[in-house]
Each structure stands twice: as C-alpha cells, then as structure tokens.
Design a protein around this motif. Sequence first.
Motif, PDB file in Angstrom:
ATOM      1  N   MET A  39     -24.363  11.677  36.764  1.00 25.68           N
ATOM      2  CA  MET A  39     -24.681  10.059  36.962  1.00 25.68           C
ATOM      3  C   MET A  39     -25.720   9.620  35.879  1.00 25.68           C
ATOM      4  O   MET A  39     -25.566   8.584  35.452  1.00 25.68           O
ATOM      5  N   LYS A  40     -26.403  10.590  35.183  1.00 26.37           N
ATOM      6  CA  LYS A  40     -27.307  10.412  34.184  1.00 26.37           C
ATOM      7  C   LYS A  40     -26.751   9.492  32.998  1.00 26.37           C
ATOM      8  O   LYS A  40     -27.318   8.622  32.441  1.00 26.37           O
ATOM      9  N   PRO A  41     -25.540  10.068  32.441  1.00 26.34           N
ATOM     10  CA  PRO A  41     -24.849   9.422  31.336  1.00 26.34           C
ATOM     11  C   PRO A  41     -24.848   7.886  31.727  1.00 26.34           C
ATOM     12  O   PRO A  41     -24.789   6.980  30.805  1.00 26.34           O
ATOM     13  N   LEU A  42     -24.283   7.619  32.782  1.00 24.09           N
ATOM     14  CA  LEU A  42     -24.112   6.345  33.079  1.00 24.09           C
ATOM     15  C   LEU A  42     -25.447   5.370  33.366  1.00 24.09           C
ATOM     16  O   LEU A  42     -25.480   4.011  33.190  1.00 24.09           O
ATOM     17  N   VAL A  43     -26.421   6.186  33.717  1.00 21.02           N
ATOM     18  CA  VAL A  43     -27.624   5.480  33.775  1.00 21.02           C
ATOM     19  C   VAL A  43     -28.000   5.008  32.561  1.00 21.02           C
ATOM     20  O   VAL A  43     -28.478   3.892  32.031  1.00 21.02           O
ATOM     21  N   VAL A  44     -27.839   5.917  31.475  1.00 23.25           N
ATOM     22  CA  VAL A  44     -28.238   5.573  30.070  1.00 23.25           C
ATOM     23  C   VAL A  44     -27.419   4.528  29.563  1.00 23.25           C
ATOM     24  O   VAL A  44     -27.836   3.508  28.942  1.00 23.25           O
ATOM     25  N   GLU A  45     -26.151   4.385  29.839  1.00 25.10           N
ATOM     26  CA  GLU A  45     -25.299   3.442  29.444  1.00 25.10           C
ATOM     27  C   GLU A  45     -25.444   1.887  30.064  1.00 25.10           C
ATOM     28  O   GLU A  45     -25.658   0.942  29.500  1.00 25.10           O
ATOM     29  N   LEU A  46     -26.075   2.072  31.391  1.00 22.88           N
ATOM     30  CA  LEU A  46     -26.464   0.982  32.017  1.00 22.88           C
ATOM     31  C   LEU A  46     -27.997   0.261  31.457  1.00 22.88           C
ATOM     32  O   LEU A  46     -27.895  -0.833  31.169  1.00 22.88           O
ATOM     33  N   ALA A  47     -28.648   1.197  31.084  1.00 31.65           N
ATOM     34  CA  ALA A  47     -29.963   1.006  30.276  1.00 31.65           C
ATOM     35  C   ALA A  47     -29.503   0.258  29.012  1.00 31.65           C
ATOM     36  O   ALA A  47     -30.398  -0.800  28.677  1.00 31.65           O
ATOM     37  N   SER A  70     -17.595 -13.855  24.583  1.00 27.03           N
ATOM     38  CA  SER A  70     -17.940 -14.180  25.826  1.00 27.03           C
ATOM     39  C   SER A  70     -18.698 -12.984  26.481  1.00 27.03           C
ATOM     40  O   SER A  70     -18.201 -11.904  26.445  1.00 27.03           O
ATOM     41  N   TYR A  71     -19.593 -13.258  27.347  1.00 26.40           N
ATOM     42  CA  TYR A  71     -20.459 -12.259  28.108  1.00 26.40           C
ATOM     43  C   TYR A  71     -20.294 -12.399  29.481  1.00 26.40           C
ATOM     44  O   TYR A  71     -20.235 -13.509  29.805  1.00 26.40           O
ATOM     45  N   THR A  72     -20.178 -11.515  30.164  1.00 26.09           N
ATOM     46  CA  THR A  72     -19.975 -11.369  31.702  1.00 26.09           C
ATOM     47  C   THR A  72     -21.268 -11.859  32.300  1.00 26.09           C
ATOM     48  O   THR A  72     -22.354 -11.426  31.878  1.00 26.09           O
ATOM     49  N   SER A  82     -18.955  -4.613  35.433  1.00 26.01           N
ATOM     50  CA  SER A  82     -17.480  -3.900  36.323  1.00 26.01           C
ATOM     51  C   SER A  82     -17.312  -2.688  35.444  1.00 26.01           C
ATOM     52  O   SER A  82     -16.774  -1.910  36.345  1.00 26.01           O
ATOM     53  N   PHE A  83     -17.404  -2.484  34.258  1.00 22.73           N
ATOM     54  CA  PHE A  83     -16.794  -1.335  33.617  1.00 22.73           C
ATOM     55  C   PHE A  83     -17.810  -0.034  33.724  1.00 22.73           C
ATOM     56  O   PHE A  83     -17.262   1.025  33.826  1.00 22.73           O
ATOM     57  N   ILE A  84     -18.967  -0.291  34.371  1.00 16.08           N
ATOM     58  CA  ILE A  84     -19.922   0.740  34.795  1.00 16.08           C
ATOM     59  C   ILE A  84     -19.675   0.997  36.510  1.00 16.08           C
ATOM     60  O   ILE A  84     -19.558   2.153  36.713  1.00 16.08           O
ATOM     61  N   ARG A  87     -16.685   3.088  37.554  1.00 11.46           N
ATOM     62  CA  ARG A  87     -17.003   4.688  37.600  1.00 11.46           C
ATOM     63  C   ARG A  87     -18.240   5.140  38.337  1.00 11.46           C
ATOM     64  O   ARG A  87     -18.131   6.334  38.858  1.00 11.46           O
ATOM     65  N   LEU A  88     -18.824   4.302  38.925  1.00 10.08           N
ATOM     66  CA  LEU A  88     -19.952   4.626  39.902  1.00 10.08           C
ATOM     67  C   LEU A  88     -19.488   4.609  41.385  1.00 10.08           C
ATOM     68  O   LEU A  88     -20.041   5.240  42.277  1.00 10.08           O
ATOM     69  N   ASN A  89     -18.258   3.813  41.636  1.00  9.17           N
ATOM     70  CA  ASN A  89     -17.655   3.974  42.844  1.00  9.17           C
ATOM     71  C   ASN A  89     -17.449   5.555  43.482  1.00  9.17           C
ATOM     72  O   ASN A  89     -17.486   5.679  44.473  1.00  9.17           O
ATOM     73  N   ARG A  90     -17.182   6.503  42.717  1.00  8.82           N
ATOM     74  CA  ARG A  90     -16.700   7.529  42.969  1.00  8.82           C
ATOM     75  C   ARG A  90     -18.023   8.425  43.476  1.00  8.82           C
ATOM     76  O   ARG A  90     -17.947   9.173  44.326  1.00  8.82           O
ATOM     77  N   TYR A  91     -19.226   7.900  43.394  1.00 12.78           N
ATOM     78  CA  TYR A  91     -20.487   8.330  43.810  1.00 12.78           C
ATOM     79  C   TYR A  91     -21.152   7.839  44.977  1.00 12.78           C
ATOM     80  O   TYR A  91     -22.083   7.989  45.496  1.00 12.78           O
TER      81      TYR A  91
END
Length: 101
Positions: A39-47, A70-72, A82-84, A87-91
């Motif tokens: 999950m750590k790469p997703l945390v960095v992507e969110l950061a 346009s920004y979400t 939503s793009f993160i 990918r987090l739904n499986r955890y």
Amino acid sequence: MEKYKKLLNLSDEEASLYIDLASQAVLDFTNRINLLDSMKPLVVELAKYYIAEEKRQGISSKSEGAISVSYTDTSSTEGIPSFIRTRLNRYRLLHLTKHRT
C-alpha cells in the motif's frame, strides 16, 4: 517510507507531513490499523496528489488559449480521488462492530 520521501521533492518535515496525512486517509478508507508494504506506493501517490491540491487551492478548472483543464472534487470521496480509491478497494476490510443489547 524514508525512500519514498525523496520522490516528493520536499524537505523532510514537509514530506513527513504529507506522508502522514495520506497514510491516515488510506488507513481510514481501508479500515486498517497498519499499512501493508504493497500500500505504500499508493500512499506516496496520494501524498503527491495532496501536494498538487495545495498548490491549486480551490481552483476547479482553468483554461489557457485552446487548452482547458478541469479538476475533480474529492470532498465527497473522503479526500481520495477515484483513480486511487479503485486501487485501494482490494485492501479494504469490512468494518464490523459488536453492539451491546
């Protein structure tokens, strides 16, 4: 997480702040207490997303000449785009509680 902080191109203190914010958001979303290594790469992507959000401060769209962007709005999605989230739904763990009668 130390190696991931270098990817954010910030001072150690600022990088730690954004990593902590993103980590807490991920843990809250997945109903977990500890981060998994995967999950750590997703945390960095969110950061990184949070850093970009901080720079645009409330701008929902902009246009320059023929280019429009346009920004979400993530206010209704717990601050996770939503793009993160997909990918987090499986955890994600079920949040079960015991109720006293």
